[in-house]
Design a protein around this motif. Sequence first.
Motif, short mmCIF file in Angstrom:
data_model
loop_
_atom_site.label_atom_id
_atom_site.label_comp_id
_atom_site.label_asym_id
_atom_site.label_seq_id
_atom_site.Cartn_x
_atom_site.Cartn_y
_atom_site.Cartn_z
N UNK A 1 0.97 -1.05 -0.08
CA UNK A 1 -0.01 -0.10 -0.01
C UNK A 1 0.74 1.30 -0.11
N UNK A 2 0.84 1.93 -1.00
CA UNK A 2 1.60 3.24 -1.22
C UNK A 2 1.13 4.14 -0.23
N UNK A 3 0.02 4.31 0.16
CA UNK A 3 -0.49 5.11 1.25
C UNK A 3 -0.03 4.82 2.80
N UNK A 37 2.81 3.17 3.15
CA UNK A 37 4.14 3.31 3.17
C UNK A 37 4.67 4.79 3.32
N UNK A 38 3.75 5.73 2.55
CA UNK A 38 4.18 6.98 2.55
C UNK A 38 3.83 7.65 4.05
N UNK A 39 2.83 6.93 4.50
CA UNK A 39 2.60 7.56 6.01
C UNK A 39 3.81 7.12 6.92
N UNK A 54 -4.81 3.27 7.47
CA UNK A 54 -4.49 2.59 6.04
C UNK A 54 -3.88 1.06 6.14
N UNK A 97 -7.67 8.29 2.31
CA UNK A 97 -7.88 6.82 1.91
C UNK A 97 -8.45 6.76 0.57
N UNK A 125 -5.10 1.90 -4.28
CA UNK A 125 -5.42 1.65 -2.86
C UNK A 125 -6.91 1.92 -2.82
N UNK A 158 3.39 13.43 -4.28
CA UNK A 158 2.41 12.24 -3.82
C UNK A 158 2.86 11.88 -2.55
N UNK A 159 4.13 11.53 -2.42
CA UNK A 159 4.83 11.23 -1.28
C UNK A 159 4.60 11.97 -0.08
N UNK A 182 0.99 12.43 1.06
CA UNK A 182 0.59 11.15 1.62
C UNK A 182 1.16 10.86 2.85
N UNK A 183 2.29 11.62 3.14
CA UNK A 183 3.16 11.10 4.50
C UNK A 183 2.71 12.34 5.50
#
Lengths: 387, 387
Positions: A288-290, A292-294, A304, B177, B215, B378-379, B382-383
């Motif tokens: 999950x990119x979401x 992993x970015x978190x 997520x 999400x 996602x 994006x990173x 989302x982080x």
Amino acid sequence: MSVTAPQGFRAAGVAAGLKSSGALDVALVVNEGPAQAAAAVFTTNRVQAAPVLWSRQAVADGVAHAVVLNSGGANACTGSDGFLDTHRTAEHVADLLACSAGDVLVCSTGLIGERLPMDRLTAGVDAATAALAADGGADAARAIMTTDSVPKTVVVERDGWTVGGMAKGAGMLAPGLATMLSVLTTDADASAEDLRAALRQAVRTTFDRVDSDGCMSTNDTVVLLASGASGRAVGREELTDAVTAACAVLARALVADAEGASHDVAVTVVNASDEDAAVAVARAVTRSNLFKAAVFGNDPNWGRILSAAGTVPVEVAPFEADQVDVTINGVQVCRAGGVGEDRTLVDLAAQREVRVEIDLHAGSATATVWTNDLTHDYVHENSAYST
Amino acid sequence: MSVTAPQGFRAAGVAAGLKSSGALDVALVVNEGPAQAAAAVFTTNRVQAAPVLWSRQAVADGVAHAVVLNSGGANACTGSDGFLDTHRTAEHVADLLACSAGDVLVCSTGLIGERLPMDRLTAGVDAATAALAADGGADAARAIMTTDSVPKTVVVERDGWTVGGMAKGAGMLAPGLATMLSVLTTDADASAEDLRAALRQAVRTTFDRVDSDGCMSTNDTVVLLASGASGRAVGREELTDAVTAACAVLARALVADAEGASHDVAVTVVNASDEDAAVAVARAVTRSNLFKAAVFGNDPNWGRILSAAGTVPVEVAPFEADQVDVTINGVQVCRAGGVGEDRTLVDLAAQREVRVEIDLHAGSATATVWTNDLTHDYVHENSAYST
């Protein structure tokens, strides 16, 4: 000592000019026997590089005398000409070692869609053969590096016999296509059949559970060679145990060296209905990119995690969403599918390693999949590699 | 005009203080009939937000009088208390509109794992009811935005009847999400059964083929309401055609507004054995972080496309890897699984839209999946979202 730690092996790593940097780029590992049993596992990608197509055939009879490896070019998507290049490389090694080309395995890593400079590679094989040494394992491990920052080696000592190994790549490490190569050696006396069983089992629970970015290479190869030089006959179970220990060390080293990553993340699923279910849920989260970015943002965003778990079909992993607990670095931030402990108690910034535990309350099986966080540097490295 | 373009609908969007910014955050869409036929499709994630659990039940009888939507909170992973909040919201709307709570659908979007502030939401519903207007569609479309930079609306005119719609979110758009919400309205006279068939078919080839980051949300919902106010009885085929056209416009708008993205990428698979095979291959490519990062770097890295295609099991999509052609923005950079035209002929920097065509030479089916590139932004987004 890497692949030359066990008795009966010589190795070398030389600079053949495949890498523009002038770094080592051709490795040779030779099994001097008395036995020459071998096994290998390969990528399951349907787009397979020439060296994978070659080596799969070559190892099918359970015998290999040598493995020649190059960085600086994957020789993938190069058609029949590329396959002939691999064939010629194996034949050249065979001539020098006075063995059959069918007993020479070939591994390549680097950019795909480009032919290898065969004149340089051939000269590199000459030089590597001349440089073969009983302590050549360290150079060999360096010669297979691409964007790896350190060589990865392992030695597992057992009672009178040894497993040695080297590896490169994995996920973020290898933007060219995430190629992972590993050569393992042992001086145990073991049949090809037992080597195959041990390697398959070892890879299944180690390299196959490192999922740095979910991308599968055209070139992934893991080879296991046995010389029998220790004189110790080793049973399948003992062998599996030692090979798994060696692969686990190398797999963990790949995650730890993932360039661009700022966290190594172990996602452990507990109390799953069976091991496949545990792996499926863990893998969904690690992809999950979401999520992993978190992690990159030091954000213990359990929603997520739960949401990624929820994408796994019920027939693959039966569980009730409102029974799932999620613990991050020891803090149970999600309890029974809802809010648990205060998420601000989780400190992700303090260390590189992050431990996520997902309790499915659906059985008793467990599995761990490792990944890395999704970072600015990952995007940078993977957008800039080939241009 | 969005959802109020067709006859028989009123809508409103108000600021209830759910968003700290003070922006519009509660929307209401009311079908004033004469008919109140409805259909909806929901996320297939097993972790389903309270409003999804509620609305799925409420729409099962094919009747809906109103849809109330809020941004500023997803009401997901909030347990039975969260479900009661949704139930209370529907009952409050029903009281105000003098209808049954079972005819009020609820949609929520925002962070998960947090309860909604019910006092503010209830006051917001009061205000929205008071503000209901035949031209309220634009405000409603604004009130469902999260990180969207523009509201997304559509109007499709047919002979004497109309489809209107609004949407928010998708993939990178909604780091909370990736929730996607859409409400479509029509003044056609159509049965709930035909609405269901039309909506299912429309979503399958539009929203389901936007895969910004792979996602899947806990809250995704698409609702279609029919008032019959045009007096035109419309058949299933005509209806499907118009609803699909509306959904296609909204889906494309979601991709175009993906925050953090610098490219919209259409991956089209042609000459597949069947449509499912074409979708599977296209989706594998749109989910490859390596490919998406390469697009961000304006790098026409066809090896990553081929390698992603190669991860699709042969039983899902039969094709021969050495027959596949890949064309990027009109340049056939990969031919028969190997090097084709000079990749430097591809200019990805010139425009936001990228067209990838993968010819499998395995049949005659075609499908397109849209995605975005994987970027630093994006990173970042989302982080940083929830911390």
